[in-house]
Design an enzyme around this catalytic site. Structure first.
Site, PDB file in Angstrom:
ATOM      1  N   GLU A  11       2.622   6.410   7.379  1.00 34.63           N
ATOM      2  CA  GLU A  11       1.356   5.875   7.213  1.00 34.63           C
ATOM      3  C   GLU A  11       1.868   4.341   7.305  1.00 34.63           C
ATOM      4  O   GLU A  11       2.800   3.830   6.981  1.00 34.63           O
ATOM      5  CB  GLU A  11       0.793   6.156   5.855  1.00 34.63           C
TER       6      GLU A  11
ATOM      7  N   TYR B 269      -6.013   0.976   7.432  1.00 30.08           N
ATOM      8  CA  TYR B 269      -5.166   1.946   6.980  1.00 30.08           C
ATOM      9  C   TYR B 269      -5.099   3.134   8.053  1.00 30.08           C
ATOM     10  O   TYR B 269      -5.994   3.410   8.704  1.00 30.08           O
ATOM     11  CB  TYR B 269      -5.807   2.605   5.548  1.00 30.08           C
TER      12      TYR B 269
END
Ligand code: GDP
Ligand code: MN
Length: 378
Positions: free
Chosen positions: A191, A103
């Protein structure tokens, strides 16, 4: 404004970082032809372009082992709403084999007044989920907004994730790229989740970018897609837009009408605090007239999932008597279709408003907490 995954990936590629090979298809397109002319080979992944969280789990991301299968999945996906939204665009990409999902994301930490980068080796799930299950596995790093994110800082973060060699260099380059995107697009969020870890590099399988609405004027290229995005609204939200109501549909059963975005949010929070769930967000804005209030109340009460309604008005420019008149008009119109209603009303012309509401037997509260106690018992 949230960008679609395919738009976010286009930006990442424009900034020089690779994303999986793919093609976007719209309803009515010849899907097989699109896949063939893009030259992408199975296994493929078919991804609904809808702006909802948890899209994968809700059936919006599916693997296909052949072109035929991808076509069948795509046709099915166009017909199936994902969390209430039917996709009008799909992204079909070559599926990437990978074991580890990282992530990486940038947000603005308003309290610290700086950008924050978050990275983890436990990508693939929601960040909230990672935070709950592996809080220690999220690495946070504040960025000096004057200096920006430096390569060595990105590298250090990669090392903390246990990367080295080519994987580390690739991760470093990805993080610096995404930071530039984050800044250049005035994003509140940029993201990648998951950021697939491959033997020699990282590859963003999913990218999300949310542009700060206050800076949309600096990105006029999104005007057209903004209209397309109207396709993302629920039926009730589109109807509300036609009536000029600032309305967002939620999944609870307490209808909410308030004035000003701040008070409406606070009202929603209070409804949650009292153990109830809002069915919507509806801000009548400042200076609303009786007719507008009437429309708003009828609109909310016509929602079959609404069991009761809370009107929370703090009069300023908005006059309590106008609000009261609107409520009376709506209740008379609705007749026995009206649902239980609690009103909190204070501010400009409060006394007059109170008088007017007597006609329909409503006694408004001045204290919102008392109003909520009553609402809860209904
Ligand atoms: P989201 O649910 O909207 O965040 O959708 P994602 O694009 O993140 O996809 C959800 C999950 O599908 C990811 O966590 C991956 O595990 C899987 N996935 C997505 N793209 C690929 C791919 O190209 N290859 C493989 N093997 N899995 C993928
Ligand atoms: Mn994702």
């Amino acid at each position: 404004m949230k960008l679609f995954e395919y738009e976010a990936k286009e930006i990442v590629r424009k900034y020089g970082f690779e994303t999986p090979r793919g093609v976007i298809v719209k309803e009515g397109d010849d899907i097989r032809k699109a896949i063939e002319s893009a030259g992408i080979k199975p296994p493929l992944v078919v991804k609904a372009q809808v702006l909802v969280a948890g899209r994968g789990k809700a059936g919006g991301v599916k693997l296909a082992n052949s072109v035929e299968e991808a076509v069948a999945i795509a046709q099915q996906m166009f017909r199936t709403p994902i969390k209430g939204i039917r996709p009008s665009i799909l992204l079909i990409e070559e599926a990437i084999k990978h074991d580890v999902e990282l992530y990486a994301g940038f947000v603005i930490d308003r309290a610290e007044r700086r950008p924050l980068v978050l990275v983890s080796r436990y990508g693939g799930m929601d960040l909230e989920e990672i935070a709950r299950e592996h809080p220690e596995a999220i690495i946070k790093y504040y960025i000096d907004p004057e200096k920006g994110l430096k390569s060595y800082e990105a590298r250090l973060l990669g090392k903390q994730l246990g990367l080295s060699g080519k994987q580390l260099s690739s991760f470093e380059s990805f993080l610096v790229t995404l930071y530039r995107v984050f800044i250049d697009y005035d994003a509140e969020l940029a993201e990648s989740n998951p950021l697939a870890l491959l033997p020699d590099r990282v590859l963003p399988l999913d990218v999300r970018i949310t542009i700060d609405d206050n800076s949309l004027y600096r990105h006029p290229e999104f005007e057209a897609t903004q209209k397309e995005r109207l396709g993302e609204l629920t039926e009730r939200e589109i109807a509300a837009r036609d009536k000029d109501l600032a309305y967002v549909e939620l999944d609870g059963d307490v209808g909410i009408i308030s004035n000003g975005a701040g008070l409406t949010m606070t009202t929603m929070d209070l409804v949650y605090e009292f153990g109830m769930r809002p069915a919507n967000f509806l801000d009548i804005g400042g200076g609303a007239e009786a007719e507008h209030i009437k429309e708003a109340l009828e609109f909310v009460m016509s929602d079959p999932k609404v069991k009761k309604v809370f009107i929370n008005i703090f009069g300023g420019i908005t006059r309590a008597d106008e609000v009261a008149r609107g409520i009376v008009m709506a209740l008379k119109d609705l007749g026995d279709r009206a649902k239980p209603l609690v009103v909190r009303l204070t501010g400009t012309n409060e006394e007059l408003g109170r008088e007017i509401l007597k006609e329909v037997g409503i006694e408004p509260y001045t204290d919102p907490l008392e109003a909520l106690e009553h609402l809860k018992k209904l």
